[in-house]
Design an enzyme around this catalytic site. Structure first.
Site, mmCIF file in Angstrom:
data_model
loop_
_atom_site.group_PDB
_atom_site.id
_atom_site.type_symbol
_atom_site.label_atom_id
_atom_site.label_comp_id
_atom_site.label_asym_id
_atom_site.label_seq_id
_atom_site.Cartn_x
_atom_site.Cartn_y
_atom_site.Cartn_z
ATOM 1 N N ASP A 57 25.550 40.838 31.152
ATOM 2 C CA ASP A 57 26.706 39.986 31.429
ATOM 3 C C ASP A 57 27.311 39.565 30.100
ATOM 4 O OD1 ASP A 57 28.588 38.405 32.590
ATOM 5 O OD2 ASP A 57 27.195 37.030 33.555
ATOM 6 N N ALA A 58 28.354 40.281 29.679
ATOM 7 C CA ALA A 58 28.970 40.061 28.373
ATOM 8 C C ALA A 58 30.459 39.757 28.463
ATOM 9 C CB ALA A 58 28.754 41.289 27.477
ATOM 10 N N LYS A 59 31.106 40.189 29.532
ATOM 11 C CA LYS A 59 32.530 39.935 29.775
ATOM 12 C C LYS A 59 33.387 40.331 28.584
ATOM 13 C CE LYS A 59 31.611 36.247 33.124
ATOM 14 N NZ LYS A 59 30.125 36.209 33.003
ATOM 15 N N ARG A 60 33.114 41.491 28.042
ATOM 16 C CA ARG A 60 33.850 41.973 26.871
ATOM 17 C C ARG A 60 35.268 42.378 27.256
ATOM 18 N NH1 ARG A 60 30.609 39.544 23.406
ATOM 19 N NH2 ARG A 60 28.809 40.767 22.691
#
Length: 268
Positions: A88-91
Protein backbone atom coordinates in the site's frame (compact mmCIF):
# COMPACT_ATOMS: atom_id res chain seq x y z
CA UNK A 1 -0.73 -13.43 -12.35
CA UNK A 2 -1.69 -11.55 -9.20
CA UNK A 3 -5.47 -11.72 -9.70
CA UNK A 4 -5.36 -15.48 -10.25
CA UNK A 5 -3.18 -15.94 -7.16
CA UNK A 6 -5.57 -13.77 -5.16
CA UNK A 7 -8.61 -15.77 -6.23
CA UNK A 8 -6.88 -19.07 -5.50
CA UNK A 9 -6.18 -17.82 -1.97
CA UNK A 10 -9.79 -16.71 -1.60
CA UNK A 11 -10.96 -20.16 -2.63
CA UNK A 12 -8.44 -22.11 -0.55
CA UNK A 13 -8.99 -20.12 2.64
CA UNK A 14 -12.66 -19.34 1.99
CA UNK A 15 -11.84 -15.74 2.82
CA UNK A 16 -12.09 -12.26 1.34
CA UNK A 17 -10.14 -10.76 4.27
CA UNK A 18 -6.95 -8.78 3.68
CA UNK A 19 -4.93 -7.98 6.81
CA UNK A 20 -3.25 -4.59 6.72
CA UNK A 21 0.17 -4.46 8.36
CA UNK A 22 0.45 -0.96 9.85
CA UNK A 23 3.10 -1.07 12.59
CA UNK A 24 2.69 1.42 15.42
CA UNK A 25 5.93 1.44 17.39
CA UNK A 26 4.38 2.60 20.66
CA UNK A 27 1.82 -0.20 20.60
CA UNK A 28 4.41 -2.82 19.69
CA UNK A 29 6.79 -1.58 22.42
CA UNK A 30 3.94 -1.87 24.93
CA UNK A 31 3.71 -5.57 24.04
CA UNK A 32 7.43 -6.00 24.68
CA UNK A 33 8.09 -7.35 21.21
CA UNK A 34 10.47 -6.42 18.42
CA UNK A 35 8.94 -5.17 15.18
CA UNK A 36 9.84 -8.13 12.97
CA UNK A 37 8.92 -10.66 15.65
CA UNK A 38 5.53 -8.99 16.06
CA UNK A 39 4.94 -8.92 12.30
CA UNK A 40 5.77 -12.61 11.96
CA UNK A 41 3.44 -13.52 14.81
CA UNK A 42 0.55 -11.60 13.24
CA UNK A 43 1.22 -13.09 9.81
CA UNK A 44 1.51 -16.68 11.09
CA UNK A 45 -1.64 -16.33 13.19
CA UNK A 46 -3.83 -15.04 10.36
CA UNK A 47 -2.36 -16.45 7.15
CA UNK A 48 -4.75 -19.40 6.92
CA UNK A 49 -7.73 -17.05 7.13
CA UNK A 50 -6.85 -14.34 4.60
CA UNK A 51 -6.62 -13.80 0.87
CA UNK A 52 -3.86 -11.15 1.08
CA UNK A 53 -1.61 -9.09 3.32
CA UNK A 54 -1.26 -5.34 2.82
CA UNK A 55 1.74 -3.62 4.44
CA UNK A 56 1.43 0.20 4.42
CA UNK A 57 4.77 1.61 3.34
CA UNK A 58 4.46 4.90 5.26
CA UNK A 59 4.28 3.12 8.61
CA UNK A 60 7.55 1.34 7.85
CA UNK A 61 9.30 4.34 6.32
CA UNK A 62 8.43 6.55 9.29
CA UNK A 63 10.17 4.02 11.55
CA UNK A 64 13.17 3.70 9.20
CA UNK A 65 12.05 0.07 8.96
CA UNK A 66 12.41 -0.58 5.23
CA UNK A 67 14.59 -3.59 6.06
CA UNK A 68 11.76 -5.04 8.15
CA UNK A 69 9.31 -4.38 5.32
CA UNK A 70 11.55 -6.29 2.92
CA UNK A 71 11.95 -9.06 5.48
CA UNK A 72 8.25 -9.54 6.21
CA UNK A 73 7.32 -9.68 2.53
CA UNK A 74 10.05 -12.28 1.98
CA UNK A 75 8.79 -14.17 5.05
CA UNK A 76 5.23 -14.24 3.72
CA UNK A 77 6.44 -15.49 0.36
CA UNK A 78 8.53 -18.22 2.01
CA UNK A 79 6.18 -19.40 4.76
CA UNK A 80 2.79 -18.64 3.19
CA UNK A 81 3.43 -18.63 -0.57
CA UNK A 82 -0.24 -18.91 -1.46
CA UNK A 83 -1.03 -15.51 0.08
CA UNK A 84 -0.14 -12.48 -2.10
CA UNK A 85 1.20 -9.19 -0.75
CA UNK A 86 -0.22 -5.80 -1.74
CA UNK A 87 2.19 -2.93 -1.02
CA UNK A 88 0.00 0.00 0.00
CA UNK A 89 2.03 2.92 -1.36
CA UNK A 90 -0.46 5.00 -3.38
CA UNK A 91 2.26 6.12 -5.76
CA UNK A 92 1.52 8.63 -8.51
CA UNK A 93 3.97 10.54 -10.72
CA UNK A 94 5.07 11.04 -14.32
CA UNK A 95 6.21 8.04 -16.32
CA UNK A 96 9.97 8.15 -15.74
CA UNK A 97 9.51 8.51 -11.99
CA UNK A 98 6.70 5.96 -11.97
CA UNK A 99 9.14 3.47 -13.49
CA UNK A 100 11.31 3.85 -10.40
CA UNK A 101 8.34 3.50 -8.06
CA UNK A 102 7.37 0.32 -9.92
CA UNK A 103 10.90 -1.01 -9.46
CA UNK A 104 10.72 -0.13 -5.77
CA UNK A 105 7.48 -2.07 -5.29
CA UNK A 106 8.13 -5.06 -7.52
CA UNK A 107 11.93 -5.45 -7.51
CA UNK A 108 13.15 -3.97 -4.22
CA UNK A 109 10.26 -5.13 -2.03
CA UNK A 110 9.08 -8.02 -4.23
CA UNK A 111 5.42 -7.13 -3.68
CA UNK A 112 2.76 -8.91 -5.72
CA UNK A 113 0.70 -5.74 -6.18
CA UNK A 114 0.88 -2.03 -5.40
CA UNK A 115 -1.67 0.74 -4.85
CA UNK A 116 -1.39 3.75 -7.18
CA UNK A 117 -2.97 7.16 -7.70
CA UNK A 118 -4.36 7.79 -11.22
CA UNK A 119 -4.71 11.57 -10.87
CA UNK A 120 -1.90 12.28 -13.39
CA UNK A 121 -3.46 10.14 -16.13
CA UNK A 122 -3.33 6.68 -17.63
CA UNK A 123 0.17 7.01 -19.04
CA UNK A 124 1.52 7.19 -15.47
CA UNK A 125 0.01 3.78 -14.70
CA UNK A 126 1.73 1.96 -17.56
CA UNK A 127 5.09 1.56 -15.78
CA UNK A 128 3.23 -0.50 -13.17
CA UNK A 129 0.77 -2.37 -15.39
CA UNK A 130 3.56 -3.34 -17.80
CA UNK A 131 4.66 -5.77 -15.08
CA UNK A 132 2.05 -8.17 -16.38
CA UNK A 133 2.26 -10.64 -13.51
CA UNK A 134 1.74 -7.98 -10.86
CA UNK A 135 -1.42 -6.29 -9.63
CA UNK A 136 -2.02 -2.53 -9.91
CA UNK A 137 -4.65 -1.28 -7.48
CA UNK A 138 -5.97 2.11 -8.62
CA UNK A 139 -7.57 4.62 -6.24
CA UNK A 140 -11.14 5.26 -7.36
CA UNK A 141 -13.58 6.16 -4.55
CA UNK A 142 -11.63 6.28 -1.31
CA UNK A 143 -13.06 5.68 2.16
CA UNK A 144 -12.14 9.00 3.82
CA UNK A 145 -14.82 11.55 4.67
CA UNK A 146 -13.42 14.20 2.35
CA UNK A 147 -13.12 12.01 -0.74
CA UNK A 148 -16.15 13.59 -2.37
CA UNK A 149 -14.50 17.02 -2.63
CA UNK A 150 -12.85 15.89 -5.85
CA UNK A 151 -13.97 12.33 -6.55
CA UNK A 152 -17.68 13.25 -6.69
CA UNK A 153 -17.26 16.28 -8.93
CA UNK A 154 -19.44 16.12 -12.05
CA UNK A 155 -17.52 16.33 -15.33
CA UNK A 156 -18.63 17.86 -18.60
CA UNK A 157 -19.96 14.51 -19.85
CA UNK A 158 -22.19 14.11 -16.79
CA UNK A 159 -20.06 11.48 -15.09
CA UNK A 160 -18.49 11.97 -11.69
CA UNK A 161 -14.72 11.82 -11.47
CA UNK A 162 -14.80 8.45 -9.70
CA UNK A 163 -17.08 7.04 -12.42
CA UNK A 164 -14.63 8.27 -15.06
CA UNK A 165 -11.72 6.62 -13.28
CA UNK A 166 -13.67 3.36 -13.00
CA UNK A 167 -14.53 3.38 -16.70
CA UNK A 168 -11.00 4.26 -17.77
CA UNK A 169 -9.52 1.56 -15.56
CA UNK A 170 -11.87 -1.08 -16.92
CA UNK A 171 -11.71 -0.13 -20.59
CA UNK A 172 -8.68 2.01 -21.47
CA UNK A 173 -5.87 1.38 -18.98
CA UNK A 174 -6.13 -2.37 -18.46
CA UNK A 175 -4.21 -3.85 -21.39
CA UNK A 176 -2.69 -6.62 -19.27
CA UNK A 177 -5.90 -7.26 -17.29
CA UNK A 178 -4.03 -6.69 -14.03
CA UNK A 179 -5.79 -3.57 -12.71
CA UNK A 180 -8.00 -3.46 -9.62
CA UNK A 181 -9.75 -0.52 -7.93
CA UNK A 182 -9.84 0.87 -4.39
CA UNK A 183 -13.43 1.58 -3.30
CA UNK A 184 -14.29 2.46 0.29
CA UNK A 185 -16.81 0.43 2.26
CA UNK A 186 -18.06 3.75 3.63
CA UNK A 187 -19.76 4.45 0.26
CA UNK A 188 -21.91 1.41 -0.62
CA UNK A 189 -24.08 3.32 -3.15
CA UNK A 190 -20.99 4.40 -5.08
CA UNK A 191 -19.58 0.87 -4.73
CA UNK A 192 -22.66 -0.59 -6.42
CA UNK A 193 -22.33 1.99 -9.20
CA UNK A 194 -18.66 1.12 -9.72
CA UNK A 195 -19.44 -2.61 -9.82
CA UNK A 196 -21.87 -1.94 -12.66
CA UNK A 197 -19.22 0.04 -14.55
CA UNK A 198 -16.28 -2.36 -14.18
CA UNK A 199 -17.96 -5.76 -14.41
CA UNK A 200 -15.89 -8.49 -12.76
CA UNK A 201 -12.82 -6.37 -11.90
CA UNK A 202 -11.64 -7.09 -8.32
CA UNK A 203 -12.07 -4.27 -5.81
CA UNK A 204 -9.97 -3.56 -2.72
CA UNK A 205 -12.31 -2.39 0.04
CA UNK A 206 -10.90 -0.35 2.96
CA UNK A 207 -13.11 1.25 5.57
CA UNK A 208 -14.52 -1.78 7.40
CA UNK A 209 -14.09 -1.55 11.16
CA UNK A 210 -12.52 1.63 12.55
CA UNK A 211 -13.88 3.79 9.70
CA UNK A 212 -17.44 2.49 10.10
CA UNK A 213 -18.04 0.59 6.87
CA UNK A 214 -20.88 -1.94 7.02
CA UNK A 215 -20.07 -5.52 5.96
CA UNK A 216 -23.57 -6.47 4.80
CA UNK A 217 -24.06 -3.31 2.71
CA UNK A 218 -20.58 -3.71 1.22
CA UNK A 219 -21.14 -7.31 0.19
CA UNK A 220 -24.56 -6.60 -1.31
CA UNK A 221 -23.20 -3.66 -3.28
CA UNK A 222 -19.97 -5.12 -4.58
CA UNK A 223 -19.89 -8.91 -4.50
CA UNK A 224 -19.74 -10.75 -7.82
CA UNK A 225 -22.10 -13.57 -8.63
CA UNK A 226 -19.30 -16.09 -7.95
CA UNK A 227 -18.90 -14.84 -4.36
CA UNK A 228 -15.56 -13.19 -5.08
CA UNK A 229 -14.46 -9.86 -6.54
CA UNK A 230 -13.84 -8.10 -3.21
CA UNK A 231 -10.79 -7.82 -0.98
CA UNK A 232 -12.02 -6.63 2.43
CA UNK A 233 -9.16 -4.88 4.21
CA UNK A 234 -8.87 -4.53 7.97
CA UNK A 235 -5.81 -3.38 9.89
CA UNK A 236 -6.19 -2.00 13.41
CA UNK A 237 -9.20 -4.14 14.29
CA UNK A 238 -7.12 -7.29 13.73
CA UNK A 239 -3.45 -6.55 14.34
CA UNK A 240 -4.03 -4.71 17.64
CA UNK A 241 -6.79 -6.96 18.99
CA UNK A 242 -4.46 -8.29 21.70
CA UNK A 243 -2.94 -6.40 24.60
CA UNK A 244 0.05 -8.53 25.58
CA UNK A 245 2.94 -10.45 24.05
CA UNK A 246 1.21 -13.65 25.14
CA UNK A 247 -2.16 -13.01 23.48
CA UNK A 248 -1.51 -10.64 20.57
CA UNK A 249 -1.23 -13.38 17.94
CA UNK A 250 -4.20 -15.40 19.17
CA UNK A 251 -6.40 -12.32 19.52
CA UNK A 252 -5.44 -11.27 15.99
CA UNK A 253 -6.36 -14.73 14.71
CA UNK A 254 -9.70 -14.58 16.50
CA UNK A 255 -10.51 -11.12 15.11
CA UNK A 256 -9.55 -12.24 11.60
CA UNK A 257 -11.71 -15.38 11.82
CA UNK A 258 -14.62 -13.35 13.17
CA UNK A 259 -14.44 -10.95 10.23
CA UNK A 260 -14.06 -13.82 7.76
CA UNK A 261 -17.11 -15.56 9.18
CA UNK A 262 -19.16 -12.37 9.19
CA UNK A 263 -18.32 -11.81 5.54
CA UNK A 264 -19.01 -15.40 4.56
CA UNK A 265 -22.52 -15.39 5.96
CA UNK A 266 -23.41 -12.85 3.27
CA UNK A 267 -21.62 -14.77 0.50
CA UNK A 268 -23.91 -17.82 0.71
Amino acid sequence: MFIQQLERAQEKHQSLVCVGLDPNQAKIDALGLGLLDWLKQIVDATAQHVCAFKPQIAYFAALKAEAELTAIIAYIHEKHPDVPVILDAKRGDIGSTAEQYAREAFERYQADAVTVNPYMGGDTLKPYSSHAGKGVVVLCKTSNAGSGELQNLTLADGQTLFQKVAGKAANDWNDNRNLLLVVGATYPVELADIRQIVGDMPLLIPGIGAQGGDVEKTLKAGLRADGKGLIISSSRGIIYAGDSAENCAEKARQACVELKNTINQYRD
